[in-house]
Design an enzyme around this catalytic site. Structure first.
Site, short mmCIF file in Angstrom:
data_model
loop_
_atom_site.label_atom_id
_atom_site.label_comp_id
_atom_site.label_asym_id
_atom_site.label_seq_id
_atom_site.Cartn_x
_atom_site.Cartn_y
_atom_site.Cartn_z
N SER A 70 -10.07 -9.95 -15.54
CA SER A 70 -9.58 -8.64 -15.92
C SER A 70 -10.68 -7.61 -15.69
CB SER A 70 -9.17 -8.63 -17.39
OG SER A 70 -8.94 -7.31 -17.86
N TYR A 123 -11.40 -10.38 -26.32
CA TYR A 123 -10.73 -10.59 -25.04
C TYR A 123 -11.69 -10.32 -23.89
CZ TYR A 123 -7.48 -9.76 -21.16
OH TYR A 123 -6.83 -9.79 -19.95
#
Length: 256
Positions: free
Chosen positions: A144, A157
């Protein structure tokens, strides 16, 4: 003739979004595709879409599994090899996120994020590697752009994605002598159902997307645009150890 005729491809998180798009793309190009995820109904939808683009029933294997549970990782590899005889490509796409600050996060949520986003890809690579050596195959991890930026409400995350980026680089060096390539894509905000797994309301998620739109000059990314990049990395025989941002201009955009 497809670009991936008879290649065996595992796609995790294949029940929707990037995973579903990737599975369908490989199926269109002749691959034997293992689709895995937690939702049987959505996996069935992905399988039907794979068949709609030319895959035969025998070319699709559905494995309903929660990859946060450690026992399911080796089992997924075994089921794949039992069905198809080997593995050519592993796409580690499944992920999990919660909108938590360090102040609010609890241990079980922390472990869930790390188990899904980091432990699962690492050990799937471990269990798949003997088979990838035989085929001189490849791995693509889906990270990501959160690994490349920082902000409140998503630190755990982001931590998993930073670690996944570094794992990609280190593991690629370990695999290169065997002709096995390992790469990573780093998407920015993509139009998927990922928000369903976050503890936010629909209105909150739409607000998040609105904010992303301000930061991404080229707009929110479509899953097919990510899967196209994944397939490209699987085709190239000389690219390994890279983290490829697919950011719609976010990383070069002025801070808001």
């Amino acid at each position: 003739m497809g670009k991936f005729d008879n290649k065996v491809v595992i796609v995790t998180g294949a029940s929707s979004g990037i995973g579903a798009s990737t599975a369908i793309t490989f199926a269109r190009e002749g691959a034997k595709v293992v689709v895995t995820g937690r939702n049987q109904e959505r996996l069935n939808e992905t399988s039907e879409k794979c068949k709609a683009v030319g895959a035969e029933n025998f070319q699709i294997l559905e494995v309903v599994a929660d990859l946060e549970k450690f026992k399911n990782l080796e089992s997924l590899v075994k089921k794949t090899v039992d069905k198809f005889g080997g593995i050519d490509i592993l796409i580690n796409n499944a992920g999990y996120a919660r909108a938590e600050t360090i102040e609010t996060i609890e241990l079980d949520t922390y472990e869930k994020i790390f188990n899904a986003n980091l432990r699962a890809p690492v050990f799937l690579c471990k269990y798949a590697l003997p088979h990838l050596k035989k085929t001189k195959g490849c791995v693509v991890n889906v990270s990501s752009c959160a690994s490349l930026t920082a902000g409140p409400g998503g630190v755990p995350y982001s931590m998993t994605k930073i670690a996944l980026d570094h794992f990609t680089r280190g593991f690629s060096a370990e695999c290169a002598p065997f002709g096995v390539r390992v790469n990573c894509v780093n998407p920015a905000a993509t139009d998927t159902r990922f928000g369903d797994n976050m503890n936010v309301t629909k209105e909150m998620f739409e607000k998040m997307l609105e904010n992303f739109m301000k930061r991404q000059p080229l707009g929110v990314i479509k899953p097919q645009q990510i899967s196209d990049a994944i397939v490209f990395l699987c085709q190239s025989p000389v690219i390994t150890g890279i983290n490829l941002p697919i950011d719609a201009g976010m990383l070069n955009a002025p801070a808001m």
